[in-house]
Design an enzyme around this catalytic site. Sequence first.
Site, PDB file in Angstrom:
ATOM      1  N   ASP A   1      -7.089  -1.054   4.358  1.00  0.00           N
ATOM      2  CA  ASP A   1      -6.634  -2.200   3.577  1.00  0.00           C
ATOM      3  C   ASP A   1      -6.812  -3.548   4.267  1.00  0.00           C
ATOM      4  O   ASP A   1      -6.233  -4.527   3.849  1.00  0.00           O
ATOM      5  CB  ASP A   1      -5.200  -2.007   3.069  1.00  0.00           C
ATOM      6  CG  ASP A   1      -4.274  -1.447   4.106  1.00  0.00           C
ATOM      7  OD1 ASP A   1      -4.556  -1.661   5.286  1.00  0.00           O
ATOM      8  OD2 ASP A   1      -3.277  -0.806   3.731  1.00  0.00           O
TER       9      ASP A   1
ATOM     10  N   ASP B   1      -0.882  -0.633   6.141  1.00  0.00           N
ATOM     11  CA  ASP B   1      -0.826  -0.038   7.476  1.00  0.00           C
ATOM     12  C   ASP B   1      -2.128  -0.253   8.237  1.00  0.00           C
ATOM     13  O   ASP B   1      -2.308   0.262   9.327  1.00  0.00           O
ATOM     14  CB  ASP B   1      -0.495   1.452   7.386  1.00  0.00           C
ATOM     15  CG  ASP B   1      -1.551   2.232   6.615  1.00  0.00           C
ATOM     16  OD1 ASP B   1      -2.458   1.595   6.038  1.00  0.00           O
ATOM     17  OD2 ASP B   1      -1.470   3.464   6.577  1.00  0.00           O
TER      18      ASP B   1
ATOM     19  N   ASP C   1       0.885  -1.141   0.000  1.00  0.00           N
ATOM     20  CA  ASP C   1       0.000   0.000   0.000  1.00  0.00           C
ATOM     21  C   ASP C   1       0.940   1.212   0.000  1.00  0.00           C
ATOM     22  O   ASP C   1       2.107   1.088   0.342  1.00  0.00           O
ATOM     23  CB  ASP C   1      -0.811  -0.085   1.298  1.00  0.00           C
ATOM     24  CG  ASP C   1      -1.700   1.103   1.500  1.00  0.00           C
ATOM     25  OD1 ASP C   1      -2.446   1.415   0.561  1.00  0.00           O
ATOM     26  OD2 ASP C   1      -1.651   1.701   2.585  1.00  0.00           O
TER      27      ASP C   1
HETATM   28  P1  ADP Z   1      -3.586   4.501  -0.148  1.00  0.00           P
HETATM   29  O1  ADP Z   1      -4.053   3.452  -1.060  1.00  0.00           O
HETATM   30  O2  ADP Z   1      -2.486   5.326  -0.763  1.00  0.00           O
HETATM   31  O3  ADP Z   1      -3.192   4.027   1.212  1.00  0.00           O
HETATM   32  P2  ADP Z   1      -6.320   5.266   0.572  1.00  0.00           P
HETATM   33  O4  ADP Z   1      -6.968   4.097  -0.071  1.00  0.00           O
HETATM   34  O5  ADP Z   1      -6.354   5.342   2.055  1.00  0.00           O
HETATM   35  O6  ADP Z   1      -4.815   5.507   0.070  1.00  0.00           O
HETATM   36  O7  ADP Z   1      -6.985   6.589   0.013  1.00  0.00           O
HETATM   37  C1  ADP Z   1      -6.968   6.857  -1.361  1.00  0.00           C
HETATM   38  C2  ADP Z   1      -7.275   8.266  -1.708  1.00  0.00           C
HETATM   39  O8  ADP Z   1      -8.598   8.595  -1.299  1.00  0.00           O
HETATM   40  C3  ADP Z   1      -6.380   9.275  -1.044  1.00  0.00           C
HETATM   41  O9  ADP Z   1      -5.211   9.493  -1.774  1.00  0.00           O
HETATM   42  C4  ADP Z   1      -7.273  10.511  -1.018  1.00  0.00           C
HETATM   43  O10 ADP Z   1      -7.236  11.159  -2.275  1.00  0.00           O
HETATM   44  C5  ADP Z   1      -8.653   9.935  -0.843  1.00  0.00           C
HETATM   45  N1  ADP Z   1      -9.066   9.933   0.559  1.00  0.00           N
HETATM   46  C6  ADP Z   1      -9.251   8.855   1.343  1.00  0.00           C
HETATM   47  N2  ADP Z   1      -9.623   9.210   2.574  1.00  0.00           N
HETATM   48  C7  ADP Z   1      -9.645  10.561   2.579  1.00  0.00           C
HETATM   49  C8  ADP Z   1      -9.947  11.548   3.579  1.00  0.00           C
HETATM   50  N3  ADP Z   1     -10.259  11.207   4.823  1.00  0.00           N
HETATM   51  N4  ADP Z   1      -9.857  12.842   3.218  1.00  0.00           N
HETATM   52  C9  ADP Z   1      -9.516  13.192   1.984  1.00  0.00           C
HETATM   53  N5  ADP Z   1      -9.226  12.334   1.012  1.00  0.00           N
HETATM   54  C10 ADP Z   1      -9.287  11.029   1.297  1.00  0.00           C
HETATM   55 MG    MG Z   2      -3.505   3.239   3.165  1.00  0.00          MG
END
Ligand code: ADP
Ligand code: MG
Length: 633
Positions: free
Chosen positions: A530, A526, A333
């Site tokens: 996920d 983390d 991730d």
């Molecule tokens: P990653 O796969 O990089 O760990 P996430 O799946 O947690 O990221 O989130 C993907 C995207 O969704 C983030 O890059 C952001 O653009 C958006 N996002 C998720 N949660 C939030 C939040 N609480 N506030 C703003 N944007 C969010």
């Molecule tokens: Mg993440």
Amino acid sequence: MFLDSLERGIGMNKKQKKVLLRIILAAALIIVFSLLPVEGVLRFILFMIPYLVIGYDILNKAIKGIINRQVFDENFLMAVATVGAIILGDYTEGVAVMLFYQIGELFQSYAVGKSRRNISDLMDIRPDYANVEVDGKLEKKDPDEIEIGAVIVVQPGEKIPIDGVIVEGTTTLNTSALTGESVPVDARCGDEVISGCINMNGLIKVQTTKEFGESTVSKILELVENASSRKSRSENFISKFAKYYTPAVCYGALALALLPPVVRMLLMGLDPQWGVWIYRSLTFLVISCPCALVISIPLSFFAGIGGASNQGVLVKGSNYLETLAATKYVVFDKTGTMTQGVFEVSGIHHNKLEEQKLLEYAALAESFSSHPISKSLQKAYGVELDQNRVCDVEEISGEGVLAAVDGIRVAAGNSKLMKRLGVPYHDCHSVGTVVHMALDGKYAGHILISDIVKPHAREAIAELKKVGVRKTVMLTGDAARVGEQVAKDLGIDEVHSELLPGDKVTIVEKLLGEKSAKETLAFVGDGINDAPVLSRADIGIAMGALGSDAAIEAADVVLMDDDPLKIAKAIKIARKCIRIVYENIYFAIGVKILCLILGAIGIANMWLAILADVGVMVIAVLNAIRALFVKKL
Ligand code: ADP
Ligand code: MG
């Protein structure tokens, strides 16, 4: 006196000391009686004394086994072999076999006990008490009795017993028992602290945020204690093996005692030589005792898990060590795993409001979220938030959040969220994670935030390649430009961006389909957004899990600190452990087969048989304990 110093010096327990005494006594008696010039019944009676001294418990267990119809075990093998030898008139041999068998058993129980104790020492994180201030005096209380929100006092040199927040004092914490990381960390008022850390120099007062049972230490201990109940394939193989092997050997021995004499007598017309063949078959029984395998394999896994936890790598079961050792694909991730997940605001564009006002709406709308982005926005805003101004919060995984702030409908998230709401948005020209803002359905500008990759991330990928990982893949919900930039910087082979948590599962499933059955795929995350992938992969690794319950629960392997280098380390630890297991299996079975052949053709006698058995066991156990020691990186 002698026994006392024994207990202190090498840490034997009462039962073990008793066996040791019996061994010494029986050995002395055998030597004395062998020198006496007595014959016949008197000799028999004399030798029965050391025989019963050393073997009464084995005989007892063998008889109990027969009564309970669980006949075929080591006790039975030893009882039959030694009683047989005595009937044949080989008194010294009969008693000596029992004696050596007991020496082997003693060594084994001592080694197992010792390594178990070593592991609990390594994992010496269980706090015994919590100090509470009552009328200006400190009182020691059972950590279980402390309620959430109580203030406890942790003096220098003490372990923090319960998770909480420092409300008074500054200090340095040693987290090495938890993370394997020896660099101390500073902690001051307002910082969260985790149970199991050692307070090094200052006196601090901690307001607890969890009960003892829910605190990090309790979770970790529970996990390590339960680890041995999840059996690996090799352990299951060995218990199955022993189930068929022992009876097979007994019938083999019976055949060896009966067939050759009968054949000699009836077909060849020779003297049947009953004594010779019965002796050979008894030797065969002694040789075939499977103790070395049965004990050394679980011990190797146990030591492997212990050694790993000492390095801050918690493995939830021996089966996961096996899977981990075969890892060929590692999927990551991005946010919080390869990057620090601490975003800094690097620009605010196309905003219709003042920047600070826009940040305020963003921070408030995000105030209930635990996503790293939300924490970073709150930090950037920098003012205490009044959560009463926020209601109707909805967080959409992988997109963002919706909430009503002061009655205004606020949306904060990525382009997917804007599309979902039908709000036209401006793309950002700089590389970075973008949080688009919409107020009451109208676009209000975006906040550009950027994250830093973790210090060891690049090295970690290189290290994975070095240990033979074939492909590294990064999955992220972030924009393609950010994903590609990070992947390129780190040297990751493949990247998929703009994914929802469900898409990550689909991609992992596709990768699972591409690889061969022997190779395994690890997913490293983390624990935020996920959990589904963590459980879908062959093996789920959660990192930076200190204090994150979700990750500790969903993952199979937990890396206690944030360091991605630990992934390769975990693979190395697992490989070493599995290598030791196989060494022991091949070595023990090899020696057994050799001795069995020698015994059957009459070269090996009972002395050689018992020495081989005890010898193999000692070597296998010592080898198993090697799994406990892992080189620091
Ligand atoms: P990653 O796969 O990089 O760990 P996430 O799946 O947690 O990221 O989130 C993907 C995207 O969704 C983030 O890059 C952001 O653009 C958006 N996002 C998720 N949660 C939030 C939040 N609480 N506030 C703003 N944007 C969010
Ligand atoms: Mg993440």
